[in-house]
Design an enzyme around this catalytic site. Structure first.
Site, short mmCIF file in Angstrom:
data_model
loop_
_atom_site.label_atom_id
_atom_site.label_comp_id
_atom_site.label_asym_id
_atom_site.label_seq_id
_atom_site.Cartn_x
_atom_site.Cartn_y
_atom_site.Cartn_z
N SER A 118 0.80 -1.22 0.00
CA SER A 118 0.00 0.00 0.00
C SER A 118 0.84 1.28 0.00
O SER A 118 0.37 2.32 -0.44
CB SER A 118 -0.92 0.02 1.23
OG SER A 118 -1.76 -1.10 1.24
N PHE A 307 -10.45 7.50 16.66
CA PHE A 307 -11.52 6.76 17.32
C PHE A 307 -11.11 5.43 17.92
O PHE A 307 -11.93 4.72 18.47
CB PHE A 307 -12.68 6.56 16.33
CG PHE A 307 -13.21 7.86 15.81
CD1 PHE A 307 -13.98 8.68 16.63
CD2 PHE A 307 -12.91 8.30 14.54
CE1 PHE A 307 -14.47 9.90 16.18
CE2 PHE A 307 -13.38 9.52 14.06
CZ PHE A 307 -14.16 10.31 14.89
ZN LIG Z 1 -2.26 -4.91 2.81
#
Ligand SMILES: [Zn+2]
Length: 531
Positions: A118, A307
């Site tokens: 990513s 959060f």
């Molecule tokens: Zn991944």
């Protein structure tokens, strides 16, 4: 001018002619059971709609949705599950963005890797160039993990250019906001794992490299320093998980919904949430559903929402959160309400980060239910914006080794065991055992857990290979699909993923493209770089 009008007139005439020809042909040649069939009329309506598309190229706003790990098999199976949850067969439906008119296939490899991660893929989408696996906001001349190679190799991102142009900006992720995908919008790092100072080698800290959380909180200052004379106002909306990277390793800094005894990881004693609040005294720092709901989107200029101490919950598990947390759709809605106060426009990046984690853990259930939630968030964004001024792009960073296989009959539960056409009993494989439609080429293997949270599977030993599923209900939320090759975590895949677009500039989504073309789509729509 004249020539182009003439061309358009000609194009319009010829398409009318083409329609007339096809109409007269099917009237005389095709039988009525064909032309009156809904398959036939629906498909023809689909073509007619495309003939009316406009060709505007400049947008006021761009929203980029990234389904982390959302390969094409994930789209197909999520679409089927969505339909089946609504009582239909499933195959005939669409995820909201699958109805967008413009689509491309995207090559995802990194400069040094056939199957990407990513960090490299999102850097490509944000900067217009491909780079190495595992690095954030730097070009391929970087040496991963070597702080000294960062200087001079930093790239400028679409989000930074949007800030400089005076647009409002926002980033949302259900993963930690310092995780690879969101980090690639704002940080420059020799390693994606340098999320806070305690994750960095000492020599990198001593040499002056900053952790990713620090770079997020000091984004405005850093950008102004890099471009003398620019005056930017910082990222308006930051919503996600990952509090641990912003808080000191000291239990007195724990939040109300801390799940660890000491929530923070930072070993430098800094509380970055307080530093953020100092920079934006009227900004809202929020950590739970109640304070999120209370944000006044007309008057609030900056929001920082963290959060969860690590990643946010899977959508299917969200109500189990201690202090409550908003869904991806709620965060998207809140962000747009704040960002659209700027009449110059905005750039928003929304990551559904946990599709990837569901797959890594071998749980199709979590990966698919989070994909369905992403589709809802896209639908919300589309309904809140003017399609004539907002370019919406929905894509993935990479796929997973996840397949839809066997010959299940139409409407067979997508999470179920294969039941063949004309049959009511599960089909048996050559080893005499039933098998599921969905499966993984590698990973931790079959598990039948009692919880929804896919990550609970990491507490059980790897169980790859063929198992007897006869007595197991594979449609349960705690079921993890079989995997062929044992791995501590299921892996990414190297095949192309898809890109779906609507709005001005969406027509440039066509063919098979390199992933770094995504930046250039955003750039041409918003004119981020002026020659
Ligand atoms: Zn991944």
């Amino acid at each position: 001018m004249k020539a182009s009008r003439a061309t358009n007139k000609w194009a319009a005439k010829s398409s009318i002619l083409a329609l007339a020809v096809s109409a007269s042909l099917h009237a005389s040649v095709l039988p009525e059971h064909q032309t009156k069939s809904q398959w036939f009329t629906d498909a023809q309506a689909n073509i007619s709609e495309k003939l009316t598309l406009n060709n505007q190229l400049k947008a006021k706003n761009v929203i980029l949705f990234v389904g982390d790990g959302m390969g094409i098999s994930t789209l197909t199976s999520s679409r089927i599950l969505q339909g089946q949850q609504n009582g239909q067969s499933g195959e005939e439906g669409y995820l909201s963005f699958e109805k967008f008119n413009h689509t491309a296939l995207v090559k995802t490899y990194n400069v040094d890797a056939q199957t990407p991660d990513s960090a490299g893929t999102m850097t490509a989408m944000m900067s217009g160039i491909k780079t190495d696996v595992g690095v954030i906001g730097v070009d391929e001349d970087i040496e991963r993990g070597n702080c000294a190679t960062v200087a001079g190799n930093e790239v400028v991102t679409a989000l930074e250019l949007a800030e400089i142009k005076g647009l409002s900006t926002g980033i949302i992720s259900t993963a930690r906001i310092t995780h690879a995908t969101p980090a690639a919008t704002y940080a420059k790092s020799a390693d994606r794992n340098w999320e806070d100072v305690s994750d960095m080698p000492e020599d990198a800290v001593n040499a002056g490299c900053k952790d990713i959380a620090d770079q997020l909180v000091n984004f405005e200052r850093n950008l102004e320093k890099r471009y003398a004379g620019t005056d930017v106002n910082g990222i308006e909306v930051v919503l996600g998980g990952g509090r641990r990277h912003f808080l000191p390793k000291d239990e007195t800094f724990n939040s109300a919904d801390a799940s660890s005894s000491v929530e923070g990881d930072r070993t430098d004693g800094r509380d970055l949430t307080a530093e953020w609040q100092q920079q934006y005294p009227s900004g809202k720092y929020v950590t739970d559903q109640t304070s999120f709901n209370a944000i006044d989107t007309n008057t609030t200029k900056h929001v920082f929402g963290l959060f969860n101490e690590s990643h946010m919950q899977y959508e299917a598990d969200r109500t189990n959160d201690i202090a409550g947390e908003p869904s991806l759709t709620m965060m998207t809605e809140k962000a747009i309400e704040i960002l659209d106060n700027n009449n110059k426009g905005f750039f928003l990046m929304v990551e559904s980060g946990r599709i990837d984690h569901g797959h890594h853990a071998g749980s199709a259930y979590n990966a698919l239910t989070d994909t369905i939630e992403l589709a809802k968030a896209v639908e919300k964004a589309y309904s809140m914006t003017n399609p004539e001024e907002t370019l919406i792009i929905v894509t993935a960073d990479h796929g997973h080794v996840f397949t839809i296989a066997g010959y299940p009959k139409r409407g067979n539960p997508i999470l179920g065991k294969v039941v063949g056409v004309g049959s009511t009993e599960a089909s048996l494989a050559s080893d005499g055992k039933p098998y599921t439609t969905l499966g993984y080429a590698n990973g931790r293997g079959m598990m039948s857990l009692s919880t929804t949270n896919a990550d609970d599977g990491y507490d059980s030993p790897v169980n790859a290979g063929r198992k007897d599923l006869t007595a197991i209900i594979t449609t349960d939320s705690g079921f993890h699909q079989e995997a062929l090759i044992p791995k501590s975590s299921e892996t990414h895949s190297g095949e192309d993923i898809s890109l779906h677009a609507t709005g001005p500039g969406a027509q440039l989504a066509q063919g098979v493209i390199e992933q770094n073309v995504v930046f250039h789509m955003i750039n041409q729509a918003l004119e981020l770089i002026k020659e």
